[in-house]
Motif scaffolding. Structure first.
Motif, PDB file in Angstrom:
ATOM      1  N   TYR A  95      -7.896  -3.683 -12.426  1.00  9.77           N
ATOM      2  CA  TYR A  95      -7.250  -3.889 -11.138  1.00  9.77           C
ATOM      3  C   TYR A  95      -7.936  -5.165 -10.469  1.00  9.77           C
ATOM      4  N   HIS A  96      -7.078  -5.886  -9.879  1.00  9.72           N
ATOM      5  CA  HIS A  96      -7.835  -7.221  -9.439  1.00  9.72           C
ATOM      6  C   HIS A  96      -8.485  -6.895  -8.032  1.00  9.72           C
ATOM      7  N   LYS A  97      -7.955  -5.646  -7.297  1.00  6.56           N
ATOM      8  CA  LYS A  97      -8.711  -5.351  -6.099  1.00  6.56           C
ATOM      9  C   LYS A  97      -9.199  -4.115  -5.869  1.00  6.56           C
ATOM     10  N   LYS A 112     -15.957  -4.836  -1.327  1.00  5.75           N
ATOM     11  CA  LYS A 112     -14.712  -5.351  -1.674  1.00  5.75           C
ATOM     12  C   LYS A 112     -14.817  -6.199  -2.905  1.00  5.75           C
ATOM     13  N   ASN A 113     -14.406  -5.790  -4.005  1.00  3.69           N
ATOM     14  CA  ASN A 113     -14.791  -6.398  -5.566  1.00  3.69           C
ATOM     15  C   ASN A 113     -16.335  -6.385  -5.597  1.00  3.69           C
ATOM     16  N   LEU A 130      -8.263   1.314   1.468  1.00  2.00           N
ATOM     17  CA  LEU A 130      -7.115   0.504   0.784  1.00  2.00           C
ATOM     18  C   LEU A 130      -6.611  -0.360   1.408  1.00  2.00           C
ATOM     19  N   GLY A 131      -6.705  -0.207   2.749  1.00  2.00           N
ATOM     20  CA  GLY A 131      -6.416  -1.486   3.620  1.00  2.00           C
ATOM     21  C   GLY A 131      -7.271  -2.662   4.092  1.00  2.00           C
ATOM     22  N   LEU A 132      -8.221  -2.327   3.260  1.00  2.00           N
ATOM     23  CA  LEU A 132      -9.283  -3.705   3.607  1.00  2.00           C
ATOM     24  C   LEU A 132      -9.114  -5.187   2.974  1.00  2.00           C
ATOM     25  N   PHE A 133      -8.243  -4.959   1.931  1.00  2.00           N
ATOM     26  CA  PHE A 133      -7.933  -6.260   1.022  1.00  2.00           C
ATOM     27  C   PHE A 133      -6.778  -6.848   2.071  1.00  2.00           C
TER      28      PHE A 133
END
Length: 626
Positions: A95-97, A112-113, A130-133
């Motif tokens: 997963y990239h995020k 975040k990562n 889940l909305g942070l990105f």
């Protein structure tokens, strides 16, 4: 006695808040907690490490989450963070995020990562993380660009000359889009079809909720009243094709804006405020009464009043609803996201607004509906009147009773914070509105009003004395002089504590000279260089601590009721001394200084000027009588 919780207890507590176990299998996601499942079992081949919690969506382009839980006795230091980062790296292979949470029941660190980020201190529902990105995903400049296109199309092509009608036309299209109107941007839809889609969508939604029905009904009425100069029903095929192309473009632009608002990236941007900033360039003198609050100031006001998710917010001159939209967004964010039960409570019973102007009220309703809130308590009333005062006392949940003198006395419940930018002109009853609001909210309610700098000082003596007898001015924050672009008024935030007399107590003042925004040609003021977030943090801290800037000072209400601009210190130069001495000598000899100056100047003009390289010489003839 301090309760010490084991790692297992912390993990269970975290699962209850995050809701990981409940999400397992939903939409194909793998989600849960425990110290039995390995990454290998979760699909990471050969990795035997065991996460404390996980959320792995079926779509690997979506955001994943991994939890590292610790006993309450273990501090969340570098070694603990490294454990979490190792797990984030494992998840990042697919997963990239990835969001990582490090939690011990008391403290929380969020990543975040591999980068740690700021987040609420209390653990939130998984949807929040889940909305942070996406939180920086909205391109506001692009929304301004789209709004400019829409405005120009409605103004110059459709010929809708009234500013608010252009706003309402767009707002109704956005409301319809929010309720799944089927807009087809294929260039084949004529105006009557497009118009009917909006009205039918609004009317269909009137079956859902009684209060929402009234708002949708009003929107439909105002929308139907909009007039335009373009003959949208022309029988000429060329003109019909032009109208269809205009509608196609309009649908495309509205759809793009709607997609931005409905994304997880939305953080309470005031859509009507964005529209207004653009449409304002075409405002006529007859439309000059409304001053919409710049969005960054609504956020600043929210922070200096220390609003939280449990507050009940009132804006009794709500305009397009900017303060309420911002409060709703921030409160829901703090509550853990739009899917929480608390979010529904906030929408249903913690936001209250009044607007007198029918068309602006329609915009406020549209603004809340666009942002997925149909139940906010908005009313079309005049806050100068007792009807509105009674509504504030009643609908805001407070219990009030009349005393022997007939004055309403607060008992319990009610509004906890007020954020307002009332109309400034006396003809709109600015200070009557301010006084009425403070008289009818519970004692100790913090009330923030944006007013012209000297408004309170220039208020009539009797009213001023009455306000200070019942309410206390705590702070005055002078705002940047060019804040309201093109309006020509300088303003301050006045923070009161309602129901507490001034008793000659001093109040704190300061001056935010610059907000970092710059004027962009034909676009108003924007944070082009990204300076505002740091400036905002600095001033929030300054206002909270009531110190930290050279402009900070305390004022006595006996002397002033505004921020006092600094006075330049008295200075005298050698030239000033010589001029004063010469004036005094001429006075002693009866010489008129003004006539002498004019005579000397005339002689200079009549003389000759020579320059020998070192000195400039002015020669006046001997026979000159001066």
């Amino acid at each position: 006695m301090v309760v010490r919780l084991t790692e297992d207890k912390i993990r269970t507590e975290a699962d209850a808040v995050l809701g990981l176990s409940a999400l397992d299998g939903k939409d194909g996601a793998k989600s849960g907690t425990g110290q039995i499942t390995t990454f290998n079992q979760l699909g990471f081949q050969g990795v035997q490490d065991k996460p404390d919690g996980w959320y792995l969506p079926s779509n690997r382009n979506d955001v994943a989450l991994v939890l590292e839980a610790k006993a309450s006795t273990i501090p969340l230091g570098r070694p603990q963070a490294e454990e979490l980062l190792k797990n984030i790296r494992i998840v990042n292979e697919q997963y990239h995020k990835t969001v990582g949470l490090l939690y011990n029941g008391d403290d929380l660190r969020v990543f975040k990562n591999l980068e740690e980020v700021e987040a609420p201190a209390a653990l939130q529902a998984v949807g929040y993380y889940l909305g942070l990105f996406n939180e920086n995903g909205i391109d506001k400049d692009h929304i301004y660009e789209l709004t400019a296109r829409i405005n120009n199309c409605l103004h110059f092509e459709f010929g809708i000359k009234n500013l608010y009608h252009r706003m309402i036309f767009t707002a109704c299209a956005l409301v319809a889009k929010r309720y799944d109107a089927h807009f087809v941007a294929d260039g084949k839809v004529d105006y009557s079809e497009f118009h009917q889609v909006i009205l039918s969508t609004i009317n269909k939604e009137m079956l859902r909720d009684k209060r929402q029905n009234f708002k949708l009904n009003l929107l439909g009425d105002v929308f139907a009243e909009i007039k335009m100069n373009l003959n949208v029903n022309s029988e000429d095929e060329k003109e019909q094709a032009h109208v269809r192309e205009l509608i196609k473009q309009f649908i495309e632009w509205v759809t793009e804006i709607s997609d931005c608002i409905n994304s997880d990236a939305w953080r309470g941007e005031d859509v009507m405020g964005i529209f207004f900033n653009e449409f304002n360039r075409y405002k006529t003198k007859s439309e000059a009464g409304q001053v919409f609050t710049p969005e960054h100031i609504t956020d600043f006001m929210y922070r200096i009043l220390e609003v939280n998710k449990d507050d009940r917010i009132l804006d009794a001159t709500c305009g397009s609803g900017g303060f309420l939209v911002k409060a709703m967004a921030n409160m829901i964010r703090e509550a853990g996201g739009v899917r929480t039960e608390k979010a529904r409570e906030i929408k249903d019973g913690q936001l209250f607004g009044i607007e007198y102007d029918r068309e602006i009220y329609a915009l406020a309703c549209a603004n809340m509906l666009i942002h997925k809130d149909g139940k906010t308590n908005l009313e079309q009333m005049d806050t100068r009147e007792e009807t509105a005062c009674a509504w504030i006392r009643r609908i805001a949940g407070g219990v009030w009773e009349k005393d022997e003198a007939g004055r309403y006395v607060y008992r319990s419940g009610g509004v906890t914070k007020v954020m307002m930018n009332p109309p400034y002109e006396n003809k709109y009853g600015c200070m009557t509105i301010v006084e009425n609001v403070m008289d009818n909210v519970p004692p100790n309610t913090l009330c923030g009003f944006i007013l012209p700098d000297k408004k309170l000082e220039k208020t009539g003596k009797a009213q001023k004395q009455r306000i200070l007898k019942h309410h206390r001015l705590l702070k005055v924050i002078k705002l940047p002089e060019d804040l309201f672009f093109g309006i020509g008024v300088t303003t301050s935030i006045f923070v009161f504590k309602a129901g507490v007399p001034q008793n000659d107590e001093e109040f704190f003042t300061c001056w935010m000279k610059d907000d970092g925004l710059v004027t962009v040609k034909n676009k108003g003021r924007h944070d082009v260089y990204g300076r505002w977030p740091e400036i905002e943090d600095t001033w929030v801290n300054t206002v909270k601590k009531q110190s930290g800037d050279s402009t900070c000072k305390w004022e006595s209400p006996k002397k002033h009721l505004s921020y006092q601009m600094p006075v330049k210190p008295f200075e005298i130069t050698e030239e000033d001394f010589r001029r004063t001495a010469m004036d005094y000598l001429m006075f002693q000899q009866g010489i008129d200084a003004k006539e002498f100056d004019e005579s000397v100047l005339a002689g200079v003009y009549a003389g000759e000027v020579s320059d020998d390289g070192e000195n400039v010489t002015i020669s006046i003839p001997k026979d000159d009588k001066r």
